[in-house]
Write an enzyme that holds these catalytic residues in place. Structure first.
Site, short mmCIF file in Angstrom:
data_model
loop_
_atom_site.label_atom_id
_atom_site.label_comp_id
_atom_site.label_asym_id
_atom_site.label_seq_id
_atom_site.Cartn_x
_atom_site.Cartn_y
_atom_site.Cartn_z
N ASP A 9 13.88 3.91 9.14
CA ASP A 9 12.58 4.02 9.82
C ASP A 9 12.37 2.70 10.55
O ASP A 9 12.18 1.65 9.94
CB ASP A 9 11.48 4.28 8.78
CG ASP A 9 10.13 4.52 9.43
OD1 ASP A 9 9.88 3.95 10.51
OD2 ASP A 9 9.31 5.25 8.85
N TYR B 191 6.40 3.37 3.80
CA TYR B 191 5.21 4.11 4.18
C TYR B 191 4.94 5.14 3.09
O TYR B 191 5.82 5.94 2.76
CB TYR B 191 5.40 4.76 5.54
CG TYR B 191 4.20 5.59 5.93
CD1 TYR B 191 2.93 5.03 5.91
CD2 TYR B 191 4.33 6.92 6.26
CE1 TYR B 191 1.82 5.78 6.23
CE2 TYR B 191 3.21 7.68 6.60
CZ TYR B 191 1.97 7.10 6.57
OH TYR B 191 0.86 7.85 6.87
N ARG C 139 8.88 25.91 21.95
CA ARG C 139 9.13 25.36 20.61
C ARG C 139 10.58 24.90 20.48
O ARG C 139 10.90 24.00 19.70
CB ARG C 139 8.83 26.40 19.51
CG ARG C 139 8.69 25.74 18.14
CD ARG C 139 8.56 26.75 17.00
NE ARG C 139 9.83 27.35 16.66
CZ ARG C 139 10.14 28.63 16.79
NH1 ARG C 139 9.29 29.50 17.26
NH2 ARG C 139 11.34 29.08 16.46
N LYS D 215 2.79 4.67 16.81
CA LYS D 215 2.53 3.23 16.67
C LYS D 215 2.89 2.49 17.96
O LYS D 215 2.33 2.76 19.00
CB LYS D 215 3.28 2.70 15.45
CG LYS D 215 3.10 3.54 14.19
CD LYS D 215 1.67 3.51 13.70
CE LYS D 215 1.50 4.02 12.30
NZ LYS D 215 1.17 5.42 12.14
C1 PLP Z 1 6.60 3.04 8.86
C2 PLP Z 1 5.95 4.38 9.12
N1 PLP Z 1 6.71 5.48 9.19
C3 PLP Z 1 6.17 6.69 9.42
C4 PLP Z 1 4.81 6.84 9.58
C5 PLP Z 1 4.24 8.22 9.81
O1 PLP Z 1 3.96 8.40 11.16
P1 PLP Z 1 2.83 9.43 11.70
O2 PLP Z 1 1.52 8.89 11.25
O3 PLP Z 1 3.05 9.40 13.19
O4 PLP Z 1 3.12 10.78 11.09
C6 PLP Z 1 3.99 5.73 9.54
C7 PLP Z 1 2.52 5.90 9.72
O5 PLP Z 1 1.72 5.06 9.40
C8 PLP Z 1 4.57 4.46 9.29
O6 PLP Z 1 3.81 3.34 9.22
#
Ligand code: PLP
Length: 388
Positions: A183, A110, A57, A208
């Site tokens: 992000d 998101y 961990r 992604k």
């Molecule tokens: C721009 C963005 N950030 C973060 C996330 C969250 O990622 P995860 O689904 O791997 O937790 C997503 C998921 O769709 C996303 O599109």
């Protein structure tokens, strides 16, 4: 075993670095790929020293090749930190916000990240201020309007594809004593490197593009600051949202072809956007490559590609959008994005999506298939929408 150090990346193009990063040393008989170590604990006696591998961990050699590769691609001075999911990385970075201070967030982002920000606000007395991050003056005013500790950017935003001026926002945030987190999931480090533009932390949904095959849930955070690295790492250690060994391995395997996939998907997306803009059954199309995109110029100078997400509003409103999603045969009607396969969804199918996102807006994640096949399928979907 030692791996390529992130600094190697400054001498290699990303296309090369993605292939060579995180390989084991070239000793005779050594494996070409890093091994997966399935052990939750490690032999140890006596005092634990910083850097010791003791318990999975808290860190394992199975994460390190991917962490180094991601750091190299984002040009982070510190190694990357992989997390169990993009949201685990987002949550760790959101916690950098000081209780009682202001957190500036995009009005579109998101949706789970915005939910997490608002929940943090309610619990920790954080003043969460939503702004249109494409409007730099509005972002600067929000920073100046209270004791801001974190500015959260997503650029391009999910799903509205607004593009923020990372350099200008970072300069203003730093002058006000605030950190900037970006992000970078939509752009990928191939198209945009926020740390080079002044941001303090980059987060990714590795699920992604980075992993790229819609078979992994994983996240990452990257920074060039030792202090922030230690903070984020502590949050991972005690939060416990750690990556599984197979996910890390799959993500590194996917990362090897990231430059190829991104290049092809971006080309496809720009071509489809151009054609959609001229199609009579399209009410609106958005992609940063289009001169009609409000931040096209900003994207052109800030990014080295326009990404491969586009949005489309077909004729027929919400029912038309649903008809299109049902009619397509090649495009996968599914959430998520960034896989080799093209997919699409009407974002407002989620209750938690922002009400300012149009009901009929389809988010398209363009994959690496032949663009003519994708186009033919979309044209069929548009015809179905127009018949509604
Ligand atoms: C721009 C963005 N950030 C973060 C996330 C969250 O990622 P995860 O689904 O791997 O937790 C997503 C998921 O769709 C996303 O599109």
């Amino acid at each position: 075993m030692t791996h390529q150090h992130p600094s190697t990346s400054s001498r290699l193009s990303p296309a090369t670095y993605a292939v060579v990063a995180g390989r084991p040393d070239r000793a005779d008989g050594a494996p070409v790929n890093p091994p997966v170590v399935l052990s939750s604990t490690y032999v140890g006696r006596g005092e634990v020293r910083p850097g010791d591998t003791v318990y999975t961990r808290l860190g394992t050699e199975t994460w390190e090749p991917l962490e180094e590769a991601l750091a190299g691609l984002e040009r982070a001075a510190e190694p990357g930190l992989v997390f169990a999911s993009g949201m685990a990385a987002v949550s760790a970075a959101l916690e950098l916000t000081r209780p009682g201070s202001r957190l500036v967030v995009p009005q579109h982002a998101y949706h789970a990240a915005l939910v997490a920000a608002h929940r943090l606000g309610e619990r920790s007395g954080v003043d969460v201020v939503e702004v249109d991050i494409a409007d730099t003056d509005a972002v600067l005013a929000a920073i100046a309007g209270g004791p801001t500790s974190v500015v959260w950017l997503e650029t391009p935003t999910n799903p509205m594809l607004e593009v923020a001026d990372i350099r200008a926002v970072s300069a203003a945030a730093h002058a006000a004593g605030a950190l900037v987190v970006v992000d970078n999931t939509f752009a990928t480090p191939l198209a945009q490197r926020p740390l080079e533009l002044g941001a303090d932390v980059v987060v990714h949904s590795v699920s992604k593009y980075l992993a790229g095959h819609s078979d992994v849930i994983l996240g990452a955070a990257l920074t060039s600051s030792r202090e922030l690295y230690d903070e984020l790492r502590l949050r991972r250690d005690i939060g416990g949202a750690v990556a599984g060994p197979w996910e890390t391995w799959l993500a590194l395997r996917g990362l090897r072809t990231l430059p190829l996939r991104v290049e092809r998907a971006q080309e496809n997306a720009a071509e489809l956007a151009r054609r959609l803009a001229e199609h009579p059954d399209v009410v609106a199309v958005s992609h940063p490559s289009l001169p009609s995109h409000p931040q096209h110029e900003r994207a052109r100078t800030q990014m080295s590609g326009y990404g491969s997400i586009l949005t489309l509003r077909p004729r027929g409103g919400r029912a038309g959008a649903d008809a299109l999603a049902s009619a397509v045969r090649l495009w996968v009607p599914a959430t998520s994005l960034g896989g080799v396969e093209s997919s699409l969804e009407r974002r407002r199918r989620f209750d938690s999506e922002a009400p300012t996102v149009p009901e009929d807006l389809l988010r398209l994640s363009v994959g690496v298939e032949d663009v003519e096949d994708l186009w033919a399928d979309l044209v069929g979907g548009l015809a179905a929408a127009a018949r509604v």
